[in-house]
Write a protein that holds these residues in place. Sequence first.
Motif, PDB file in Angstrom:
ATOM      1  N   LEU A   1      46.759  46.150  38.231  1.00  0.00           N
ATOM      2  CA  LEU A   1      47.189  45.799  36.872  1.00  0.00           C
ATOM      3  C   LEU A   1      47.768  44.401  36.798  1.00  0.00           C
ATOM      4  N   ASP A   2      48.476  43.981  37.838  1.00  0.00           N
ATOM      5  CA  ASP A   2      49.007  42.623  37.846  1.00  0.00           C
ATOM      6  C   ASP A   2      47.862  41.611  37.729  1.00  0.00           C
ATOM      7  N   ALA A   3      46.799  41.848  38.479  1.00  0.00           N
ATOM      8  CA  ALA A   3      45.634  40.958  38.404  1.00  0.00           C
ATOM      9  C   ALA A   3      44.916  41.114  37.062  1.00  0.00           C
ATOM     10  N   ASP A   4      44.790  42.345  36.576  1.00  0.00           N
ATOM     11  CA  ASP A   4      44.096  42.599  35.310  1.00  0.00           C
ATOM     12  C   ASP A   4      44.766  41.891  34.140  1.00  0.00           C
ATOM     13  N   LEU A   5      46.083  41.912  34.112  1.00  0.00           N
ATOM     14  CA  LEU A   5      46.813  41.375  32.957  1.00  0.00           C
ATOM     15  C   LEU A   5      47.127  39.893  33.083  1.00  0.00           C
ATOM     16  N   ARG A   6      46.930  39.328  34.253  1.00  0.00           N
ATOM     17  CA  ARG A   6      47.253  37.915  34.481  1.00  0.00           C
ATOM     18  C   ARG A   6      46.513  36.994  33.497  1.00  0.00           C
TER      19      ARG A   6
ATOM     20  N   MET B   1      57.474  33.643  36.705  1.00  0.00           N
ATOM     21  CA  MET B   1      57.295  34.925  36.042  1.00  0.00           C
ATOM     22  C   MET B   1      56.090  34.834  35.106  1.00  0.00           C
ATOM     23  N   HIS B   2      55.278  35.869  35.102  1.00  0.00           N
ATOM     24  CA  HIS B   2      54.116  35.913  34.227  1.00  0.00           C
ATOM     25  C   HIS B   2      54.483  36.611  32.925  1.00  0.00           C
ATOM     26  N   ASP B   3      53.720  36.341  31.886  1.00  0.00           N
ATOM     27  CA  ASP B   3      53.992  36.935  30.581  1.00  0.00           C
ATOM     28  C   ASP B   3      53.939  38.452  30.610  1.00  0.00           C
ATOM     29  N   HIS B   4      53.185  39.016  31.518  1.00  0.00           N
ATOM     30  CA  HIS B   4      53.012  40.467  31.540  1.00  0.00           C
ATOM     31  C   HIS B   4      54.046  41.192  32.407  1.00  0.00           C
ATOM     32  N   ASP B   5      54.939  40.458  33.057  1.00  0.00           N
ATOM     33  CA  ASP B   5      55.927  41.084  33.943  1.00  0.00           C
ATOM     34  C   ASP B   5      56.824  42.082  33.210  1.00  0.00           C
ATOM     35  N   GLU B   6      57.256  41.729  32.008  1.00  0.00           N
ATOM     36  CA  GLU B   6      58.132  42.635  31.262  1.00  0.00           C
ATOM     37  C   GLU B   6      57.396  43.924  30.899  1.00  0.00           C
ATOM     38  N   TYR B   7      56.141  43.807  30.529  1.00  0.00           N
ATOM     39  CA  TYR B   7      55.343  44.993  30.219  1.00  0.00           C
ATOM     40  C   TYR B   7      55.208  45.887  31.454  1.00  0.00           C
ATOM     41  N   LEU B   8      54.889  45.284  32.586  1.00  0.00           N
ATOM     42  CA  LEU B   8      54.751  46.053  33.826  1.00  0.00           C
ATOM     43  C   LEU B   8      56.075  46.693  34.235  1.00  0.00           C
ATOM     44  N   TYR B   9      57.188  46.055  33.921  1.00  0.00           N
ATOM     45  CA  TYR B   9      58.500  46.632  34.192  1.00  0.00           C
ATOM     46  C   TYR B   9      58.636  47.990  33.488  1.00  0.00           C
ATOM     47  N   PHE B  10      58.234  48.052  32.224  1.00  0.00           N
ATOM     48  CA  PHE B  10      58.355  49.311  31.483  1.00  0.00           C
ATOM     49  C   PHE B  10      57.344  50.352  31.968  1.00  0.00           C
TER      50      PHE B  10
END
Length: 158
Positions: A97-102, A1-10
């Motif tokens: 966004l997944d790539a942008d925030l990775r 899991m990446h750190d940004h997964d929770e943000y992308l969930y919302f």
Amino acid sequence: MHDHDEYLYFLHRAFDGLLGALEELERLGDDLGNTAPPLPGANSPYAIAHHCVAVADYWLGHVVAGRRVDRDRPSEFTARGNARQLRKEVDALFVRLDADLREALPSQPPRNVPPADFEGPERPLSVRGVQLHVLEELAQHHGQVEITRDLLRTGALA
């Protein structure tokens, strides 16, 4: 899991709500998803949802990640389309966004400076600040689309 997964969930939850309201209007017919209520400055549910895609793409893709994003903000509010088409755009947005925030760390500054009128009153925005701004915009517009849907669905403005 990446750190940004929770943000992308919302973000997904907000977009699912926007698209769900649009789909509900489309099931009722009469092109209600592309209908703006007769109120000063009102926009159609489709235009608002389309604007949200552009907001997330610009702020997270361009401002945070430094990706080139061509945005025509005024045209976002006159856009017309359907939920199926917009859902495809949202799916493609989330891949970007997944790539942008990775690589983006929440405390670091964004790669591009946001417009001055969006900076904090006393300090520049961090990546986290930009993320919060996008979530703030999506939450506001999600509610706006739901209210617009309710007005259009009930014919309260006819």
